[in-house]
Design an enzyme around this catalytic site. Structure first.
Site, PDB file in Angstrom:
ATOM      1  N   HIS A 369     109.261 -16.736 110.626  1.00 20.41           N
ATOM      2  CA  HIS A 369     110.035 -16.885 109.384  1.00 20.41           C
ATOM      3  C   HIS A 369     110.632 -18.269 109.203  1.00 20.41           C
ATOM      4  O   HIS A 369     111.394 -18.479 108.265  1.00 20.41           O
ATOM      5  CB  HIS A 369     111.188 -15.883 109.336  1.00 20.41           C
ATOM      6  N   LYS A 560     122.620 -16.912  98.424  1.00 20.17           N
ATOM      7  CA  LYS A 560     121.845 -16.865  99.666  1.00 20.17           C
ATOM      8  C   LYS A 560     122.737 -17.390 100.770  1.00 20.17           C
ATOM      9  O   LYS A 560     123.838 -17.883 100.493  1.00 20.17           O
ATOM     10  CB  LYS A 560     120.570 -17.710  99.553  1.00 20.17           C
ATOM     11  N   ARG A 561     122.280 -17.293 102.038  1.00 16.78           N
ATOM     12  CA  ARG A 561     123.065 -17.880 103.118  1.00 16.78           C
ATOM     13  C   ARG A 561     123.366 -19.328 102.781  1.00 16.78           C
ATOM     14  O   ARG A 561     122.559 -19.999 102.139  1.00 16.78           O
ATOM     15  CB  ARG A 561     122.246 -17.873 104.423  1.00 16.78           C
ATOM     16  N   LYS A 566     119.061 -25.227 102.195  1.00 17.66           N
ATOM     17  CA  LYS A 566     118.983 -24.464 100.952  1.00 17.66           C
ATOM     18  C   LYS A 566     119.651 -25.229  99.800  1.00 17.66           C
ATOM     19  O   LYS A 566     119.531 -24.891  98.648  1.00 17.66           O
ATOM     20  CB  LYS A 566     119.592 -23.077 101.135  1.00 17.66           C
ATOM     21  N   LYS A 672     113.372 -11.691  93.247  1.00 15.05           N
ATOM     22  CA  LYS A 672     114.283 -10.720  92.619  1.00 15.05           C
ATOM     23  C   LYS A 672     114.739 -11.222  91.256  1.00 15.05           C
ATOM     24  O   LYS A 672     114.764 -10.479  90.268  1.00 15.05           O
ATOM     25  CB  LYS A 672     115.504 -10.480  93.525  1.00 15.05           C
TER      26      LYS A 672
HETATM   27  C1  GFP Z   1     114.220 -16.208 106.330  1.00 18.84           C
HETATM   28  C2  GFP Z   1     113.557 -17.420 105.729  1.00 18.84           C
HETATM   29  C3  GFP Z   1     113.231 -17.165 104.260  1.00 18.84           C
HETATM   30  C4  GFP Z   1     112.337 -15.925 104.160  1.00 18.84           C
HETATM   31  C5  GFP Z   1     112.971 -14.751 104.914  1.00 18.84           C
HETATM   32  C6  GFP Z   1     112.041 -13.562 104.999  1.00 18.84           C
HETATM   33  O1  GFP Z   1     115.362 -15.809 105.605  1.00 18.84           O
HETATM   34  O2  GFP Z   1     112.609 -18.259 103.659  1.00 18.84           O
HETATM   35  O3  GFP Z   1     112.153 -15.572 102.826  1.00 18.84           O
HETATM   36  O4  GFP Z   1     113.308 -15.120 106.253  1.00 18.84           O
HETATM   37  O5  GFP Z   1     110.795 -13.958 105.479  1.00 18.84           O
HETATM   38  F1  GFP Z   1     114.331 -18.539 105.854  1.00 18.84           F
HETATM   39  P1  GFP Z   1     116.836 -16.349 105.413  1.00 18.84           P
HETATM   40  O6  GFP Z   1     117.565 -15.880 106.592  1.00 18.84           O
HETATM   41  O7  GFP Z   1     116.804 -17.804 105.262  1.00 18.84           O
HETATM   42  O8  GFP Z   1     117.374 -15.742 104.182  1.00 18.84           O
END
Ligand code: GFP
Length: 820
Positions: A369, A560-561, A566, A672
């Site tokens: 991820h 988002k976080r 980001k 979303k």
């Molecule tokens: C992480 C990645 C994202 C991805 C998610 C699910 O999530 O880009 O969409 O995993 O695969 F960074 P976050 O913890 O950043 O939200």
């Protein structure tokens, strides 16, 4: 001969779901299960009673689904994830069972408002962000597309912290989702396993002359299972989410207690329970490292023991494991499973190493991820060896095998060998969990096309060279049940009116909505739905924060976080620049905007917390400045979680997806928002690239450096100072922030943050600023022509169906798991 015949045990009679029956049952549960008289029942009691009634309707299907897998011998999929960011479950379950109206009517007949009690359900926040939420969407989709699956994770007593703001700073408070009990879960006392830590390894010869390694752990705890049913759309299949809770072997040391050491008598017990007490936040300090590794091994070992027990019960031997079992590792967190499966097969079940290794490799697959090097886990060798001495041996054995193979068959150079090794040799020696997960899996997938391509040339370049067939892409998705039907019932209703119901079963059938995108009367209805959702969000903001919003302004949202890549910082700097512009040019037609932010920062991530404070400092200044004339508002909504997202996503006009290109693996918030009719402003990063391909260039606003350009700028040497000096807007905004215009109480608060942009600008904030500011003005131009705006946003809803997690899961099932 045994003459006693086995009794035929009847199945429970099917339950009616007529509102009057549901109402009767709710009263029955309230009285006999909760022990409350309806006259004095509190809203929470009604909620629990209702959940118990709904749960009963799930159980029949749950048992049928489980029985069916035993009967057909179908392959089972196991999704191992340290995080499941579930949110609330009641609406999800009721709606997937198709009982929304019946439950509403039943409760109404008892004088209870379903919305009030649904709003009391705590969020199960067993995750940090996108990774955990993806796991929750996948659980729902696996049940929907009929894949026999189990999710395995940890039952944290305290999920992700509650965020409060104190003078604009993030403050973390414990979250207590289990305070009122959890009516969804079933404790399975019979499904518990011993998990060891530490100790030593002995080499013995068994009575049949077989050599064997035996791990003698110094500490042991019990992993006890708690099951929650996961209901698919239309209730066709119900799968299981099994979460492990740590318990002591001896709840109390009676000798110590009787000798008067009352605290010491509970020490072991407290230590065991602390293992699963808190969700350990990502990006945290080394202090918690050992706990984190313990958590990872704890849930991996418990899950594997459970999987092997179930398999053996049904199939007698382990050679069929890869045909009957697929185990997906969600990120590297469960990667120690690779060594644990080898250990269980060899040491406990007597298999030889080579065979155990083949079975392991064919059973596991791994999802990556992130490409951020700091987020790819690795453990100091001494820690790993002390806690898991047998696993350390196995890691070395696997490493020897792979490195020899690479040297012999592919002629790998020393530097290539160094990069594929399971042991990091530069600096402190560490065990690389990304490499372990890769080497131990037959499939390694990225979560968007771009991310997968980058994996092949960055973090896993050399492993990809060794195993060129393993890396594949599975672009993420979101469940349209939660992220359209439940969070946006008015839009769902409007779409049904326009194109019928087919899209409810197949999100790609949203396409016919395109035909309505330019229709003025449909646009009006679409706009009315959006406005009502904005009013709902405004009410929430007013009641939580006392800030009044104008629902006719553009709602520009980034949730988002909080993380530097980001780029919430880019967004807030642009807000400062816009603020300057509005004040300098009052004669221009500015589009009224509300910039909304929400998100949590990892407690030890200083810059992320500082960015939250900056947003709040800027908000206070702008929102109190009369010369802005209400044209710009900035709001940071505290305590972002799934339930808050369910209110914010449907209310967005503009979706901010502005990460530094090449750094966001996929993003799922972007999907979303698009589905709920927002326009995206974004970089060509993660799944934004595929969103552009799906919605068309005209229906998304793309700006900034691409991933290859970011890499080039970094390698050629980036000179942010020159860029800043060449951009009047940017340099003014930065000097205002850096010199303390927004922090008169502490003028130097942001000096270092801004200096970072001048000196290295790692996240390309300066590099992308002008393009971003221009893109925002382009967005204004689209907004001014409202008909054009709604054509684009309706097209977004119509074309987002491909991003359903049903599609993603079908791809996993067909191409990786070969199941379902
Ligand atoms: C992480 C990645 C994202 C991805 C998610 C699910 O999530 O880009 O969409 O995993 O695969 F960074 P976050 O913890 O950043 O939200």
């Amino acid at each position: 001969m045994n003459t006693v015949s086995k009794p035929v045990i009847p199945s429970p009679a099917p339950r009616s779901s007529r509102p009057e029956i549901l109402a009767e049952e709710i009263i029955e549960r309230l009285t006999y299960r909760i022990g409350k008289d309806a006259k004095v029942a509190k809203p929470h009691d009604w909620l629990t009673a209702t959940i118990l009634v709904v749960r009963d309707r799930i159980i029949d299907k749950w048992m049928a689904s489980t029985r069916e897998v035993y009967a057909t011998g179908a392959k089972r999929v196991y999704y191992l994830s340290l995080e499941f960011l579930i949110g609330r479950l009641m609406r999800d379950a009721v709606s997937n069972l198709g009982l929304m109206e019946e439950v509403r009517d039943a409760l109404a007949s008892l004088g209870v408002d379903v919305n009030v009690i649904a709003g009391l359900e705590p969020d199960a926040a067993l995750g940090n962000g996108g990774l955990g939420r993806l796991a929750a969407c996948f659980m729902e989709s696996m049940a929907t597309v009929n894949v026999p699956a189990y999710g395995y994770g940890i039952r944290y007593v305290h999920g992700l912290f509650r965020q409060q703001l104190a003078d604009g700073w993030q403050v973390e408070l414990p979250e207590n989702w289990l305070a009122h009990g959890n009516p969804w879960e079933f404790e399975r006392r019979e499904s518990s396993y011993e998990i060891g830590f530490g100790g030593s390894v002995e080499f013995i010869t068994t009575h049949d002359d077989q050599p064997r390694y035996v791990w003698k752990p110094a500490e042991r705890v019990i992993a006890a299972a708690f099951d929650t049913p996961a209901v698919g759309w239309r209730g066709k299949r119900v799968n299981t989410l099994r979460l492990w809770s740590a318990q002591p072997i001896d709840p109390i040391l009676l000798d110590a207690f009787n000798a008067g050491d009352h605290i010491g008598a509970l020490r072991e017990s407290n230590k065991a329970e602390s293992l699963t007490r808190v969700l350990y936040p990502a990006d945290a300090t080394p202090a918690g490292q050992e706990l984190r590794l313990r958590q990872e091994f704890f849930f991996s070992s418990a899950s594997l023991q459970d999987i092997l027990r179930r398999h053996l019960q049904q199939y007698d031997d382990f050679t069929s494991l890869p045909d009957k079992v697929a185990i997906q590792l969600n990120d590297t967190h469960p990667a120690v499973s690779v060594a644990e499966l080898v250990r269980l097969l060899c040491d406990v079940h007597g298999m030889d190493f080579e065979q155990a290794w083949e079975i392991t490799r064919h059973t596991f697959s791994y999802t990556n991820h992130t490409l951020l090097p700091e987020a790819l886990e690795s453990w100091p060798v001494p820690l790993f060896e002390r806690l898991l001495p047998r696993h350390m041996q196995i890691v070395y054995a696997i490493n020897a095998k792979i490195l020899l193979e690479a040297r012999k068959t592919k002629n790998f150079s020393d530097s290539e060998i160094r990069s594929i090794s399971l042991i990091e040799e530069s600096g402190d020696r560490r065990v690389r969990m990304g490499n372990l997960a890769f080497i131990g899996s037959h499939s390694i997938n990225g979560v968007s096309a771009l991310h997968t391509d980058l994996m092949k040339v960055t973090v896993f370049a050399d492993l990809h060279k060794l195993y060129p067939d393993r890396i594949n892409n599975k672009t993420n998705g979101i469940t349209p049940r939660r992220w359209l039907q439940q969070c946006n019932p008015s839009l769902t209703g409007l779409i049904r009116e326009a194109i019928g119901d087919e899209f409810l079963d197949d999100a790609e059938k949203l396409r016919p909505l395109e035909a309505h995108a330019s229709d003025p009367s449909f646009q009006q209805k679409f706009a009315a739905v959006k406005r009502a959702n904005k009013v709902a969000l405004s009410n929430l903001v007013a009641s939580r924060m006392g800030v009044k919003l104008d629902p006719s302004a553009m709602f520009d949202i980034q949730i988002k976080r909080i993380h530097e890549y980001k780029r919430q910082l880019l967004n807030i700097i642009e807000a400062v620049a816009l603020y300057d512009q509005i004040r300098s040019h009052p004669e221009l037609d500015w589009v009224p905007r509300v910039k909304l932010f929400a998100g949590k920062a990892a407690p030890s991530y200083y810059n992320a917390k500082l960015i939250i404070k900056l947003i709040n400092d800027v908000a206070r200044t702008i929102n109190n400045d009369p010369s802005v004339r209400g044209l710009l508002k900035v709001v940071f909504v505290p305590n972002y979680n799934v339930s808050l997202a369910e209110v914010m996503v449907p209310a967005a006009d503009l979706s901010e997806q502005i990460s530094t290109a090449g750094m966001e693996a996929s993003g799922t918030g972007n999907m979303k928002f698009g589905l709920n009719g927002a326009l995206t402003i974004g970089t060509l990063d993660g799944a934004n690239v595929e969103m552009r391909d799906n919605v068309g260039e005209d229906n998304i606003v793309i700006f900034g450096l691409r991933a290859d350009e970011v890499a080039k700028v970094r390698s050629d040497g980036h000179n942010p100072r020159a860029i800043i000096e060449g951009s009047r807007e940017l340099s003014q905004a930065l000097s205002a922030i850096g010199s303390g215009v927004f922090s008169p109480d502490d003028r130097n608060r942001y000096t270092a943050l801004i200096d970072g942009i001048y000196s290295h600008d790692w996240f390309m904030v300066a590099a992308d600023f002008d393009a971003y500011a221009q893109a925002q003005r382009d967005v204004d131009q689209i907004w001014i022509n409202q008909s054009d705006w709604y054509t684009k946003t309706i097209n977004n809803t119509a074309r987002m169906g491909w991003f359903s997690s049903d599609r993603t899961i079908r791809q996993y099932a067909n191409e990786i798991w070969r199941a379902g």
